[in-house]
Motif scaffolding. Structure first.
Motif, short mmCIF file in Angstrom:
data_model
loop_
_atom_site.label_atom_id
_atom_site.label_comp_id
_atom_site.label_asym_id
_atom_site.label_seq_id
_atom_site.Cartn_x
_atom_site.Cartn_y
_atom_site.Cartn_z
N PRO A 34 17.28 47.75 -10.80
CA PRO A 34 16.04 47.61 -9.83
C PRO A 34 16.22 46.20 -9.14
O PRO A 34 17.13 45.49 -9.57
N SER A 35 15.49 46.25 -8.07
CA SER A 35 15.74 44.96 -7.20
C SER A 35 15.23 43.64 -7.82
O SER A 35 15.63 42.82 -7.39
N TYR A 36 14.33 44.06 -8.48
CA TYR A 36 13.56 42.68 -9.18
C TYR A 36 13.53 41.67 -7.91
O TYR A 36 13.75 40.52 -8.05
N GLN A 37 12.76 42.02 -7.08
CA GLN A 37 12.29 41.47 -5.71
C GLN A 37 13.48 40.68 -5.06
O GLN A 37 13.50 39.65 -4.87
N GLY A 38 14.65 41.49 -4.95
CA GLY A 38 15.54 41.06 -4.31
C GLY A 38 16.77 40.35 -5.27
O GLY A 38 17.88 40.03 -4.83
N TYR A 56 7.38 38.44 -8.81
CA TYR A 56 6.07 38.79 -8.38
C TYR A 56 5.05 37.76 -8.93
O TYR A 56 4.10 38.44 -9.41
N SER A 124 -0.53 47.69 -17.12
CA SER A 124 -1.76 47.26 -16.45
C SER A 124 -1.17 46.71 -15.05
O SER A 124 -1.86 47.08 -13.90
N GLN A 125 -0.01 46.03 -15.19
CA GLN A 125 0.31 45.61 -13.74
C GLN A 125 1.67 46.10 -13.64
O GLN A 125 2.24 46.43 -12.57
N PHE A 126 2.71 45.75 -14.53
CA PHE A 126 3.99 46.21 -14.77
C PHE A 126 4.48 46.71 -16.00
O PHE A 126 3.91 46.55 -16.97
N PRO A 127 5.32 47.82 -15.93
CA PRO A 127 5.81 48.16 -17.10
C PRO A 127 6.57 47.23 -17.75
O PRO A 127 6.92 46.11 -17.10
N TRP A 131 12.96 47.06 -16.10
CA TRP A 131 12.55 48.06 -15.59
C TRP A 131 13.33 49.27 -15.36
O TRP A 131 14.74 48.89 -15.09
N TYR B 336 1.28 48.42 -5.97
CA TYR B 336 2.38 49.50 -5.76
C TYR B 336 2.56 50.03 -4.61
O TYR B 336 1.64 50.82 -4.27
N MET B 472 12.41 50.83 -5.42
CA MET B 472 13.35 49.87 -5.34
C MET B 472 13.53 49.08 -6.78
O MET B 472 14.59 48.58 -6.95
N GLU B 473 12.28 49.17 -7.57
CA GLU B 473 12.37 48.46 -8.93
C GLU B 473 12.42 49.47 -9.99
O GLU B 473 12.37 48.97 -11.07
#
Lengths: 690, 665
Positions: A34-38, A56, A124-127, A131, B336, B472-473
């Motif tokens: 995953p990109s993990y925000q780049g 994030y 709720s926000q992220f898994p 990831w 998202y 992407m994630e």
């Protein structure tokens, strides 16, 4: 990470907790990126960046907390000193007795929260992290949490118990992996190591067996001899000796092949008793000068029993033996005489008696008792052995190393190994072989006027002389081991040479002639001596530095070939790497020059690569034996070995005065930096060949 | 301590649709933008390879529009399935009887479904745009005001009484809300001589069980019959887009309840007496609304009823605490892109197939195609700020997002045609460029439509760069629990704005007081057939209307236009007077100010009421009262806008199908 290769102390530890943390997260991520925000796999960023990273908006590693309590608010401090503005100063509020559950640094780090799947990583926000990847186990999460609690150290030992190598505590293991501590030579038998690693066993030069190896060999033979009363028992020594009498093949092409099979089956009997025992060889050609000296010393007046055999086959009396003889009722005068030669070795029992001043035949009961005791002390010694003979015959016929070299240069089996069935005659090697039989058996100087040449207690000739009795002398096996070794040497020089009838059966076994062609298939190889430095494939090694091997000076002086071996090098799921081999340069590292360096032996190249299969696809196969009906070919990622010829390097170093040898390996990435996670192997050995 | 299982009906609000085919119908779609589900006359869905098949023909063999049935199921929420699983007849269940608190466990042998449909339109207040949303004042006129007696007015409510179906008794599996079939409760239908069409039924209930043993309820609505009881010269005629005295239609709505019939084996865990049966109501009941046909079933409205109800639930019921809690939106919330943003941004694209948005610029003024490079091209829009990004690219992408967000109409700007400060020196229309709740009158003007607060919040987070691209994630958002997915998926095909009075239901849906839980209508516990509630002003009414007491049958649809065809016809386009922000009606002839009337022709909701399809007017009826009257009998001849053969999710394309206007097929 850049490696400072000029300073070995600065090289990264291969197995630090930090690296383990990264490995845990890499493994859990599997193939996902995953990109993990780049940032991609952000745990692989430089540590300084990781400590500051937010994903994030969530800080992955919580900042270091101070243990001092919070400073009181400024306003309260001011009101204590200044006059009140609008109202009387409030009494300082007592601290509320709210129990605060303070999370440690690790538990409050976003990375740990994310791995645990807690809010906001609870869906709720992220898994939960990572990831797209697999969940990290609770123990591994705890490990990472503790690492963060401890301040995210970059280089330190992993928690104890995580590496089970049998090489010592983890600090030592890490030092070994980095090359700051040295691998010790194994004190066990060479074949114990071979057995444990599933490798071929070694038939060593009898002179260079370690005391333990020699003792084990003696014990195994003694065990076989203990069953000699049972003539039909195939575990008895005598049973095997009788096979030679009835079945041996000489003077034609089955000579070498039959004896190889014979030795093989006998060796299997020995390994039933002790799997580390093999048949050592007697390099009689190397003893040539000793034999000549011995015969010369004894003078031309002595026509018999004037030669020497290897120390291991000689006889001597020790205190324990004396005590046993005394308990057995041997007369005191005899004991006193024996006491005078306590500990001295003699190539024949006859010479021991002579040296002790005991006249053979005066007291047959005593004689027999002594012989029995000598046999107990050294099962390799044989009474019916009087090595030697007429000096001019011996001088002429006893093979020298040059004779052996000349024989090995014969290029056809016809002349080397005796002729085929319909055109048979003795070959060159068999000719030498015959001499040794006559030499080592010799004639009995005490035969005198006896008329019983086959009287076991007083035969006319040594057992080695008589084809029907030769295998009763333990030195038979050492002799034929050498013959077998010379044939295997010849096979290396002439790979396609061999007997004319490979399909012939070697009776009384079911092996064919062709079945004996490869000693590897029969489970052994020959070495003069071997020094093993066991490692553990669990730990990756960046620099391998061994202690000195303790090579026998005679081996250093008289070997023909030397070889460094790396045992069971595992396939590493990473880019390929290189192994530079050095001798006697324990501080060798990535910067050590190779050109013009007398210590440099050579470079080995390892072809590996990242795994494209599912979990475990590129793991080494299990070490447990294969299932009975698993007939599949060799497992794909079976660890393999390296053999690196170091004869020239040993020679150079010997000439410049080195008297012992140690091995250093430097493991390098393709870019020349030290590879800290590449080499997993079972051990290194330094081997010498006659 | 394990808690007793809870039983809920899903979807919480189901949607049926009228059709003039008496026997052919299909099942409500259960995902936003998905086509409805085809089924046979028995109500069982057509299934192939385990997948329910979509409808391909919306009309029957005689070209009559097939009705849509709302389908309800019962889910149990217990320790084994905290996210719910559907119950089957034969399952072992444990239901709590509310009044005694006892838990009855045993085998589920039957489910009794009870539905009560009613139509209160003719009895209610007149619809006058937004007046009444926050309370009707005493002078607000009633429909059919000439009828003053409470008992007489009671008969303006079409009230067939409740009906119940169950499965185990074959004779009880289906029943109709039809004149003369009430099982003893008072029933009331309009006069049987309504013109042009009589109304004899509000619909039908059927209990069906599929091959897996899952028992479901199907609710069918009326036949789309609208008629007036008035006679005399010129009758029947339409005089207003929403209020026509004497007229009735067969729209309806009402509660859906169910009871589990249990062969009791245990009571509170202890063995029960033999041969004991108990009928226990489920914990959460549902609601059904009948609407008119969805003529463009796979074109999603710009604001759906799911968007609206979600917004209400988020801001009032803590439905998504990560987004909104403690009375404010969470400004750190990471949206998202593909789950939250793209479903909104891609909606305008399909409007080109039901409206002529910009004759000058061509069909797709928003240029939503991927790779089109246009404003709505998802490729640059979907990339969040990331480490190692070229700062120039980051600025470009941020500018794009901020531009789109800035042209959106914000709260409080409903009366402005233009967006504020979208770009210096340039003027942009605020989006959506669709009519709002009141572009008609001067009382509470609200000329143009704006997205819900929650939609605006999500888009703002995205514009600010607080989003991630789940592709992407490698993040697969967890699927919604089945029950919630049904609740939201059904409402995703219902109109969520503007409400003038709107589509299936009106602005009442955004009143938090009507909900007992997110998506659940608060049902009145004391519904009396024959005495359904009436407006408070009606003196001596049996039951004055009172939202806080809970809703009764007919209470959601009573705000909508009667007959629905009138409003449906007129909600094509609207000349919105944009001269002044606070006024819709201006006396341009009065002396005083000299000004020029400015209007803007604005669409209402083309996805629900297509206007132009393939370059031609979808309906030939003019935007007038006469056209409204024509629509009363023309509605079922109109064609459906369905995916064209080259339709893909990324490049949608639509065509007109089953159109009988002008003798078409």
């Amino acid at each position: 990470m850049p490696n400072d290769t000029s300073n070995p102390a600065a090289e990264p530890q291969p197995w630090s907790r930090y690296k383990q943390v990264r490995k845990i997260l890499d493994d859990a991520s599997g193939d996902m990126h995953p990109s993990y925000q780049g940032h991609d796999r952000f745990w692989n960023l430089p540590l300084a960046e990781l400590l500051q990273l937010t994903l994030y908006g969530v800080r992955m590693i919580a900042p270091a907390t101070s243990s001092s309590p919070e400073a009181p608010p400024v306003a309260a401090a001011m009101s204590a000193t200044m006059s009140p503005c609008c109202h009387a100063p409030q009494p300082k509020a007592a601290p509320t007795a709210q129990p605060q559950i303070e999370l440690g640094r690790g538990a409050s780090s976003g990375l740990i929260v994310g791995l645990k799947g807690l809010s906001p990583f609870d869906g709720s926000q992220f898994p939960r992290l990572p990831w797209g990847g697999a969940a990290v186990s609770a123990e591994d999460i705890q490990f990472i949490e503790k690492w963060i609690d401890d301040g995210c150290p970059e280089t330190d030992a992993p928690s104890t118990g995580s590496i089970a190598t049998g090489l010592g505590d983890t600090a030592h293991v890490m030092a070994l992996a980095a090359g700051t501590a040295r691998f010790a030579a194994s004190l066990g038998t060479v074949n114990a190591y071979r057995q444990a690693t599933g490798a071929l066993k070694v038939r060593k030069n009898i002179n260079f067996l370690t005391p333990e190896e020699l003792q084990r060999f003696r014990n195994a033979l003694a065990k076989m001899k203990s069953l000699d009363a049972y003539e039909q028992d195939e575990r008895s020594f005598g049973y095997w000796a009788r096979i030679h009498a009835s079945q041996c093949q000489h003077s034609w092409e089955q000579f070498l092949t039959w004896h190889r099979a014979y030795l093989y089956y006998f060796e299997q009997q020995l390994q039933d008793i002790d799997p580390t025992v093999t048949l050592p060889y007697w390099d009689w050609a190397a003893d040539h000068d000793n034999v000549i000296i011995s015969i010369t010393d004894m003078g031309s007046s002595v026509a018999l029993d004037n030669g020497v055999v290897p120390e291991a086959y000689r006889c001597w009396i020790d205190q324990q033996g004396l005590d046993a003889l005394k308990a057995g009722g041997v007369p005191q005068p005899v004991l006193d005489k024996l006491a005078t030669i306590l500990g001295q070795t003699f190539s024949s029992g006859n010479r021991l008696f002579l040296a002790a001043g005991i006249k053979w035949g005066d007291d047959p009961v005593s004689d027999q008792a002594i012989i029995k005791t000598l046999g107990t002390i050294n099962p390799l010694w044989h009474y019916q052995r009087w090595p030697g003979g007429n000096s001019s015959i011996i001088f002429e016929a006893y093979p020298s190393p040059e004779d052996v070299t000349r024989v090995l240069q014969i290029e056809n089996f016809f002349s080397f190994g005796s002729g085929p069935e319909d055109n048979h005659f003795f070959g060159a090697l068999e000719n030498l072989h015959n001499l040794i039989h006559n030499f080592s058996g010799g004639l009995n100087p005490n035969y005198g006027a006896s008329t019983e040449p086959m009287n076991v207690n007083n035969p006319q000739a040594g057992d080695m002389v008589n084809a029907g009795r030769t295998a009763f002398d333990p030195i038979f096996w050492a002799h034929h081991s050498n013959i077998d070794r010379l044939w295997s040497e010849w096979q290396k020089l002439n790979p396609s040479g061999g007997p004319d009838d490979p399909d012939d059966i070697l009776s009384p076994w079911s092996m064919t002639v062709a079945d004996t062609y490869t000693t590897a298939k029969l489970g052994y190889e020959y070495m003069q001596s071997s020094h093993v430095f066991p490692s553990s494939s669990q730990m990756p090694i960046a620099r391998f530095v061994s202690q000195s091997a303790g090579v026998h000076p005679q081996v250093i002086a008289a070997h023909r070939r030397a070889e460094v071996r790396l045992h069971h090098v595992q396939y590493s799921t990473r880019a390929g790497f290189f192994i530079r081999v050095f001798l006697n340069q324990p501080d060798a590292n990535a910067a050590t020059p190779t050109t013009g360096n007398p210590h440099y032996v050579g470079i080995q190249n390892m072809f590996t690569g990242l795994c494209i299969g599912g979990p475990g696809h590129c793991a080494p196969p299990p070490t447990t034996p294969r299932r009975k009906f698993d007939l599949r070919a060799r497992a794909h990622k079976t660890p393999a070995g390296f053999r690196i010829d170091c004869t020239d390097a040993v020679d150079r170093l010997r000439r410049q005065g080195d008297t012992d040898f140690q091995v250093t390996l430097v493991i390098l990435n393709i870019d020349g930096t030290v590879a800290t996670d590449a080499l997993h192997m079972d051990g290194v050995s330094l081997n010498f060949f006659d | 301590m394990t808690s007793a299982p809870i039983y809920k009906i899903h979807p919480a609000i189901g949607v049926a649709r009228v059709g003039n085919s008496p026997d052919s119908f299909y099942l409500s779609p259960e995902r936003t933008g998905a086509p409805p589900i085809d089924c046979g006359a028995d109500g069982l869905p057509i299934v192939k390879d385990g997948v329910e098949q979509p409808v391909t023909r919306y009309k029957d063999a005689k070209n009559r529009i097939r009705r849509q049935a709302a389908r309800f199921r019962i889910y149990v929420y217990d320790d084994a399935s905290p996210n719910g699983r559907e119950v089957k007849i034969g399952d072992t269940v444990a239901a709590t009887q509310t009044k005694s608190g006892q838990v009855f466990g045993g085998k589920l042998i039957d489910i009794q479904w009870t539905v009560y449909l009613a139509n209160k339109k003719s009895n209610w207040y007149e619809f006058q745009q937004l007046s009444g949303e926050h309370g009707y004042d005493a002078s607000h006129p009633l429909r059919n005001a000439g009828i003053t007696d409470a008992n007489q007015r009671q008969k303006l409510i079409i009230d067939p009484g409740p009906r119940t179906v169950s499965w185990s008794d074959k004779t009880q599996r289906t029943t109709g809300f039809t004149r003369g079939t009430s099982p003893g409760t008072p029933e009331c239908f309009p006069p049987d001589d309504l013109k042009p069409n009589a109304i004899d039924t509000l619909g039908q209930l059927t209990s069906i069980t599929d091959s897996d043993g899952k028992n479901r309820l199907l609710v069918l609505g009326g036949l789309g019959n609208s008629g007036s009881s008035k006679s005399g010269f010129g009758e029947p005629y339409i005089q207003n887009y929403a209020n026509n005295d004497g007229w009735f239609d067969d729209i309806s709505d009402g509660p859906v309840t169910a009871s589990l019939v249990i062969q009791v084996e245990t009571i509170d865990g202890n063995p029960a007496p033999p041969k004991m049966q108990k009928t226990i109501p489920v914990n959460s009941s549902a609601w059904v609304i009948t609407g008119y046909p969805r003529y463009a079933p796979q074109i999603v409205d710009l604001i759906t009823m799911d968007d609206l109800v979600y917004d209400v639930a988020v801001r009032n019921s803590n439905f998504a605490p990560a987004i909104y809690s403690k009375s404010q939106y969470n400004r750190d919330y990471i949206v998202y892109f593909w789950r939250d943003i793209w479903p909104i941004l891609q909606r305008p694209f399909s409007f080109q197939f039901v409206a002529d948005i910009d004759p000058m610029a061509g069909g797709d003024p928003h240029q939503t195609g991927r790779g089109s490079g246009g404003n709505f091209d998802p490729t640059p829009l979907s990339i969040p700020p990331f480490a190692g990004e070229d700062p120039v690219d980051r600025k470009n992408r941020s500018d794009r997002r901020m531009f789109l967000y800035s042209v959106l109409r914000k709260a409080g700007r409903e009366n402005s045609l233009y967006a504020e400060r979208a770009q210096p020196g340039r003027i942009f229309f605020a989006m959506p460029l669709l009519c709002g709740d009141n572009p008609l009158s001067n009382e509470v003007p609200s000329k143009f439509l704006r997205l819900t607060d929650t939609m605006l919040f999500l888009l703002r987070q995205w514009a600010d760069g607080k989003f991630l691209n789940e592709e992407m994630e490698d993040i697969k958002p967890a699927p919604l629990p089945e029950g919630v997915a049904l609740d939201r998926g059904v409402l995703g095909n219902v109109l969520g704005g503007a409400f003038c009075p709107g589509g299936e239901a009106c602005w009442i849906m955004r009143n938090p007081a009507i909900y007992s839980a997110p998506y659940r209508i608060n049902t009145s516990p004391s519904i009396t057939p024959g005495s359904l509630s009436q407006p408070n002003v009606v003196a001596a009414a049996d039951t004055p209307a009172n939202i806080s007491a809970g809703l009764e049958p007919g209470d959601l649809t009573k705000y909508s236009a009667v007959p629905w065809q009138a409003d449906f016809n007129e909600c094509s386009t609207q000349d919105v007077d944009v001269t002044y922000e606070n006024w819709n009606l201006i006396e341009s002839d009065s002396t005083g100010d000299v000004f020029k009337d400015k209007t803007w022709l604005t669409y209402w909701w083309p996805a629900h009421r297509p206007v132009m399809v393939n370059g031609a007017a979808w309906s030939p009826t003019p935007n007038s009262h006469a056209g409204d009257l024509t629509m009363v009998n023309l509605w079922w001849q109109l064609g459906f806008v369905v995916p064209a053969p080259d339709w893909t999710a990324e490049t949608p394309d639509f065509q007109l199908s089953e159109n009988q206007i002008g003798g078409g097929k």
